[in-house]
Design a protein around this motif. Structure first.
Motif, mmCIF file in Angstrom:
data_model
loop_
_atom_site.group_PDB
_atom_site.id
_atom_site.type_symbol
_atom_site.label_atom_id
_atom_site.label_comp_id
_atom_site.label_asym_id
_atom_site.label_seq_id
_atom_site.Cartn_x
_atom_site.Cartn_y
_atom_site.Cartn_z
ATOM 1 N N SER B 48 -50.370 6.763 -55.320
ATOM 2 C CA SER B 48 -50.269 7.864 -56.324
ATOM 3 C C SER B 48 -50.920 9.134 -55.970
ATOM 4 C CB SER B 48 -50.543 7.651 -57.580
ATOM 5 O OG SER B 48 -51.911 7.274 -57.723
ATOM 6 N N THR B 49 -52.047 9.069 -55.154
ATOM 7 C CA THR B 49 -52.608 10.656 -54.794
ATOM 8 C C THR B 49 -52.728 10.742 -53.315
ATOM 9 O OG1 THR B 49 -54.828 9.409 -54.571
ATOM 10 C CG2 THR B 49 -54.182 10.232 -56.692
ATOM 11 N N GLY B 50 -52.339 9.754 -52.710
ATOM 12 C CA GLY B 50 -52.219 9.602 -51.229
ATOM 13 C C GLY B 50 -53.649 9.408 -50.568
ATOM 14 N N ALA B 51 -54.768 9.285 -51.408
ATOM 15 C CA ALA B 51 -56.107 9.122 -51.091
ATOM 16 C C ALA B 51 -56.246 7.669 -50.083
ATOM 17 C CB ALA B 51 -57.051 9.189 -51.999
ATOM 18 N N GLY B 52 -57.188 7.894 -49.436
ATOM 19 C CA GLY B 52 -56.931 6.443 -48.716
ATOM 20 C C GLY B 52 -58.358 6.317 -47.696
ATOM 21 N N GLY B 53 -58.733 5.155 -47.046
ATOM 22 C CA GLY B 53 -59.748 5.047 -46.292
ATOM 23 C C GLY B 53 -59.576 3.747 -45.394
ATOM 24 N N TYR B 54 -60.605 3.556 -44.709
ATOM 25 C CA TYR B 54 -60.576 2.324 -43.976
ATOM 26 C C TYR B 54 -62.013 1.444 -43.928
ATOM 27 C CZ TYR B 54 -61.325 5.000 -40.112
ATOM 28 O OH TYR B 54 -61.950 5.955 -39.312
ATOM 29 N N ALA B 55 -61.980 0.148 -43.764
ATOM 30 C CA ALA B 55 -63.151 -0.468 -44.015
ATOM 31 C C ALA B 55 -63.930 -0.255 -42.351
ATOM 32 C CB ALA B 55 -63.047 -1.909 -44.135
ATOM 33 N N ASN B 56 -65.136 -0.125 -42.446
ATOM 34 C CA ASN B 56 -65.891 0.233 -41.423
ATOM 35 C C ASN B 56 -66.158 -1.103 -40.580
ATOM 36 O OD1 ASN B 56 -68.024 -0.967 -42.241
ATOM 37 N ND2 ASN B 56 -69.548 0.787 -42.267
ATOM 38 N N GLU B 57 -66.891 -1.154 -39.327
ATOM 39 C CA GLU B 57 -67.280 -2.209 -38.518
ATOM 40 C C GLU B 57 -67.962 -3.272 -39.572
ATOM 41 O OE1 GLU B 57 -67.957 0.863 -38.094
ATOM 42 O OE2 GLU B 57 -67.864 1.653 -36.056
ATOM 43 N N TYR B 58 -68.118 -3.152 -40.783
ATOM 44 C CA TYR B 58 -69.002 -4.101 -41.458
ATOM 45 C C TYR B 58 -68.078 -4.516 -42.522
ATOM 46 C CZ TYR B 58 -72.396 -2.989 -38.319
ATOM 47 O OH TYR B 58 -72.896 -2.825 -36.845
ATOM 48 N N GLY B 59 -66.770 -3.877 -42.645
ATOM 49 C CA GLY B 59 -65.976 -4.171 -43.530
ATOM 50 C C GLY B 59 -66.126 -3.350 -44.965
ATOM 51 N N PHE B 60 -67.086 -2.173 -44.812
ATOM 52 C CA PHE B 60 -67.439 -1.622 -46.070
ATOM 53 C C PHE B 60 -66.410 -0.516 -46.189
ATOM 54 C CE2 PHE B 60 -69.687 2.346 -47.752
ATOM 55 C CZ PHE B 60 -70.098 1.789 -49.075
#
Lengths: 269, 794
Positions: B48-60
């Motif tokens: 709905s907002t287009g916000a996002g990210g991804y998990a780093n090398e440790y899944g965080f």
């Protein structure tokens, strides 16, 4: 490293025999200019010494090398000697007065087809061979059981010194691809050096061994020469390059000065 | 330079201060539902907002968004997307577990949304592989090898058939940084390069290789970074897996130490062809040993939601013994100790201690006078710390620092007895320290435009004890020398390495990306062969050996088709490489205190276009890759200083990889590759020296190997389980390498007729008539290599 050795290694690691194969193929190669090839040595053997001068031929040509005829070839030494060589066969020139002495410097000058090629070397020292022994030996290393010959010589301290070893049985010199033995003294400086030839001999064979000293530049020359004798082109090999010795103006080959020490024996049971 | 830094930091701070409404942070870990393994690179999106990210090398992951109710989607390739309703009124921790199609997770809504990272991620010039899929592809001798599969992607080329060394975008074999749990692996292959040291069972499912746009946290090599990570081990249940193959067997065990608190993983592999040598007729063969093995171990412990500790290690050796006369062993050992700490839900920190060692040993024992040992080694010890600061929705900042102590043992030759033929020859041990600091930001300028920009500063000190020689004008004769005491800086190098990447979304389905990066490399592999040998030495930059430097720009167009089922991309790149090292004719690289006198320096440049179409979903998966490329070099001393083709200048390179899943338990796959032959040096003329035929060359790399092509097939079959609940399962992987038996030349040599052996095929009718005649003879290694591997799991 040769591809064939890789086959062997793969076989040992994985028991995968007869995997690799060799086949003749047709590779088209462009023409190129020919190169001068000049070879010759002044040694402590009695003269005359020969200088061979040829031009290279295309790789697939079945002709003999082209002899460089009617060149002007001279060898001078640092004692004031000047020797104009005589062409005794097409492309083969012989000395008339040059005598090889340790510590003397020899200079070669070749004039051919308007070009001049030059090289000079000082004859390095060699120690006499103390003993040459033959003995029976059980299978050891990669050698079969049988009679072998080894020499012992005192390597002079300091240096670096470089040597080539020759081996002949019943006056026939071992001159195959695997018979080019040369070394520096990095591992034997000033030591009593022992070298065993990897050739099985028979009793009552007459064996003669020669140690010849090499100029420093010759060691590099033989190293590249040896890498070429086994063919380049494997991903495991260095990119091949021409065997450039000590001769100016881009000529291939080598002009050397080396002292020789001899010893012979008859193999006894 | 200072001015540059100041404006860089100002830019940073300005971009950080623009946001000040009430916002909360949603953070947590994304893990696999079945094993508890961290899912590196899983994405979290709020549509709905287009916000996002991804998990780093440790899944965080961590997202900072205005308060409100959201549907948050968690996605990961080949996993089902998970949607969570979140009412964000305060900082919230939400750790989720994703399942594959066969692991059903209750209580959540699952949507068939497909990953669109190809278009939306700022990353370009990266290759991501899923190990589980790699395992189903054909493999030489059935040995699953992640590196050989990576070689099937555009821009990455094998150094030669069957070899695990690779070139990336015109770089050399030693320009690739290979990390295993952050430890540099100095020689990543067994048996002179035919197998990589990475046992696929010990690795995390996602493997990433950067060939451009390399993020600022990586450095030290020019061309690429291969970031391999070992599995953490199942934190829920004890499991095992393994296999018996044509040349090796494997066994891996993993399980919780305390459920959901900590887990371990142990994995081993050993070849065993030499076991059969015990039955050989030849007594010498019976006493021959030739094998390699790999051992991986990892454990982790969660002290709290904020602290987690990981310890992992790798040990592998190649062993080759011939009776008691000749013994040879070499291999890597690495160890990594990591501590994850969450300073806040926005600031993640990982601190790592790394040990890495490569050892080569040789022992000859012909008799008491002819016996010696030889050893060479390189060892690294590093301390590094990396921070991820999820500053606000628009900025994700990474920064960190690292320090490495390198120790070089360039060769110790030690005779067994003092009275023998040999004298001790010990090359001086060398030391160097390498430091780097970096800061980078991934900034969303607008929903369409995101840029990742960073700076890395690295420096390198070659330190004492040691001797620096002064040479005369010829560069070969020593005229003087300076002796340095312990830790005295013999030579200092350093410099800035900018890294920039940008993505502009054109529409939902397509984007344009661009990147620039500079890399510095302070260690060089002294190898003048194409493939590398285990005895090749790594040499440090020093007074006379400057660091290698590369600059690369790349632009790309990325587009997805059929609802993200098909990803496509085109990338163009240009790379400039400075201080490229080559070797003089007949260079002596071992036992040389003056190795600098054997080196030549010049420049190289490479450019090309890479096309990739990849299908990740459905019964048919795979990709088609094509690379059009040029690689040139110019080095004074080679080809009279003229520009020439580098050996890896391959104009065309095509690879097709296809897997068809007939049913979940049966997959067929095929690969086909084609590439232009390497640039090589063939003789144009011949002469005779010392009475031997000698080839005469016109110049380096004037000729070409014939082009290479090969097709491989594989069938991966899982046997039916007796009951669905049964844990034990097993299956077969059947591979056929080089299906149509193409005789691809491994090497070509030029041989006089009288030296050609009887078993050489394809002799012309007039063979044997002129012993002087020269023939081109090709050697080829592998035709129709079938293999069967039995795999099991419990």
């Amino acid at each position: 490293m040769q591809t064939r050795n890789i086959f062997i290694l793969l076989f040992l690691f994985f028991g995968l025999g007869s995997m690799g194969c060799e086949e003749i193929i047709d590779i088209k190669l462009d023409e190129s200019n020919s190169w001068m090839t000049i070879e010759g040595w002044v040694t402590t053997d009695p003269g005359p010494y020969q200088i061979k001068i040829h031009e290279t031929i295309p790789i697939y040509s079945t002709n003999e090398l082209t002899p460089a005829e009617n060149g002007v070839v001279t060898i001078t030494d640092d004692q004031g000697g000047v020797d104009l060589l005589t062409e005794v066969e097409p492309g083969i020139y012989e000395t008339n007065s040059t005598v090889g002495v340790i510590g003397h410097r020899y200079s070669l000058r070749v004039e051919f087809a308007g070009e001049v090629y030059e090289a000079s070397e000082t004859m390095p020292r060699v120690n006499p061979i103390d003993t040459l022994v033959s003995f029976h030996q059980d299978a050891i290393g990669f050698l079969e059981e049988g009679y072998y010959v080894a020499f012992v010589a005192q390597e002079p301290p300091g240096g670096p010194d470089y040597y080539r070893f020759f081996f002949s049985v019943n006056d026939s010199l071992y001159d195959g691809l695997g018979d080019l033995f040369f070394t520096d003294d990095a591992f034997s400086d000033g030591q009593l050096a022992i070298f065993q030839f990897p050739y099985k001999v028979d009793t009552s064979d007459k064996v003669e061994v020669v140690i010849q000293s090499l100029p420093t530049t010759c060691y590099d020359y033989y190293t590249t020469l040896q890498s070429l004798l086994y063919g380049g082109g494997s991903p495991f090999g260095a990119p091949p390059d021409n065997v450039k010795g000590n001769i100016t103006n881009g000529a291939l080959g080598y002009f050397g000065a080396g002292a020789r020490a001899y010893k012979s024996t008859v193999v006894s049971p | 330079m200072l001015k540059f830094w100041t404006s860089f930091l100002t830019f940073f701070l300005v971009s950080l201060s623009l946001f000040s409404q009430t916002k909360y942070t949603l953070s947590g870990y994304i893990r696999d539902a079945a094993s508890g393994e961290d899912l590196v690179g899983a994405t979290v999106v709020i549509p709905s907002t287009g916000a996002g990210g991804y998990a780093n090398e440790y899944g965080f992951y961590s997202l900072t968004i205005p308060e409100g109710k959201y549907q948050v989607e968690f996605r990961y390739l080949s996993y089902e997307t998970l949607v969570k309703e979140v009412d964000l009124k305060e900082n919230t921790t939400l750790s989720v577990e994703l399942g594959t199609a066969d692991v059903k997770i209750e209580e959540v809504e699952i949507r068939a949304e497909k990953e669109d990272a190809n278009v939306t991620s700022t990353e370009m010039s990266t290759v991501t592989l899923d190990i589980e899929r790699v395992k189903k592809l054909p493999a030489l001798f059935g040995e699953v090898d992640i590196i050989k599969t990576i070689q099937l992607l555009p821009g990455i080329q094998s150094v030669g058939e069957g070899l695990s060394g690779y070139y990336v975008r015109g770089g050399n074999n030693d320009h690739n940084l290979i990390l295993l749990d952050e430890a540099t692996v100095f020689n990543a292959s067994h048996v002179l390069g035919f197998f990589s040291v990475f046992n696929a069972d010990a690795l995390k499912s996602e493997t990433k290789l950067y060939k451009g746009g390399i993020p600022a946290q990586y450095g030290g090599r020019l061309a690429s970074v291969l970031d391999l990570r070992m599995k953490e081990g199942n934190s829920k249940e004890f499991h095992g897996s393994g296999g018996i193959g044509l040349i090796s067997s494997r066994l891996s065990l993993e399980g919780p130490i305390v459920k959901d608190k900590g887990s371990f993983m142990l994995s081993g592999r050993r070849t065993y062809a030499d076991v059969f040598l015990l039955f050989a007729k030849d007594p010498d063969l019976r006493k021959t040993q030739a094998y390699f093995y790999d051992f991986n171990a990892k454990a982790n412990w969660k002290f709290s939601d904020k602290d987690r500790l990981f310890a992992s290690g790798y040990f592998g050796r190649d062993v080759f013994k011939f009776r008691d006369l000749f013994g040879n062993d070499w291999g890597n050992a690495t160890g990594t100790l990591r501590w994850n700490h969450l300073f806040s839900d926005k600031l993640f920190c990982n601190t790592t201690f790394v040990y890495s060692d490569f050892f080569y040993g040789l022992k000859i024992n012909f008799d008491e006078n002819q016996a010696f040992t030889y050893q060479s080694a390189i060892r690294d010890m590093s301390l590094k710390t990396d921070f991820s600061w999820y500053a606000n929705p628009k900025n994700k900042i990474r920064f960190g620092a690292q320090a490495t102590l390198h120790r070089f043992n360039p060769g110790q030759f030690i005779p067994e007895s003092d009275t023998g033929n040999f004298v001790t020859l010990a090359m001086p041990i060398g030391h160097a320290v390498e430091y780097a600091g970096y800061i980078g930001n991934e900034q969303k300028f607008s929903p369409r435009f995101t840029a990742e920009y960073g700076l890395r500063y690295s420096f390198f000190d070659r330190v004492g004890p040691g001797t620096v020689y002064d040479y005369d004008a010829s560069g070969e004769t020593i005229v003087d020398s300076t002796v340095y005491s312990d830790w005295a800086v013999m030579k200092h190098y350093g410099g800035i390495e900018p890294r920039i990447g940008a993505r502009f979304i054109v529409d939902e389905k397509s984007s344009i990306k661009a990147s620039y990066n500079r890399m510095r490399q302070y260690l060089h592999l002294a190898s003048n062969s194409t493939a590398s040998f285990p005895w090749d030495l790594w040499i440090p930059s020093s007074t006379y050996i400057p660091p290698q430097i590369a600059d690369q720009v790349a632009v790309g167009y990325f587009r997805n088709f059929a609802d993200n089922e098909i990803e496509a991309s085109v990338e163009l790149y240009y790379k400039w490489m400075r201080n490229q090292i080559d070797f003089k004719n007949g260079a002596q690289l071992l036992f040389n205190r003056n190795i600098e006198t054997e080196l030549l320096y010049g420049k190289g440049w490479a450019y090309g276009a890479e096309f990739l179409v990849k299908k990740n979903y459905g019964k048919l998966t795979g990709w088609i890759g094509y690379t059009l490329s040029w690689v040139n070099r110019q080095i004074p001393g080679i080809n009279n200083g003229q520009v020439y083709h580098a050996k890896n200048d391959r104009r065309h390179d095509v690879s097709i990889v296809a897997s068809y899943e007939v049913k979940p338990s049966l997959t067929f796959s095929a690969t086909w590759i084609y590439y232009t032959g390497n640039a090589v040096t063939f003789p144009r003329h011949r002469t005779e020296l010392e009475g031997f035929f000698v080839p005469v060359y016109s110049g380096r790399n004037y000729d070409r190997m014939p082009s290479f092509h090969r097709m491989d097939l594989a069938c991966d079959l899982d046997f039916k389980k007796k009951k669905e609940s049964q844990r034990w399962s097993h299956g077969l992987n059947i591979s056929l390498y080089n299906v149509y038996g193409q005789k691809n030349p491994f090497s070509i040599s030029f041989v006089p007729e009288d030296q050609i052996e009887d078993n050489v095929k394809n002799k012309p009718a007039d063979f044997g008539q002129n012993p002087n005649r020269i023939y081109a003879v090709k050697q080829f290694l592998f035709r129709w290599v079938p293999s069967v591997t039995w795999n099991f799991k419990f």
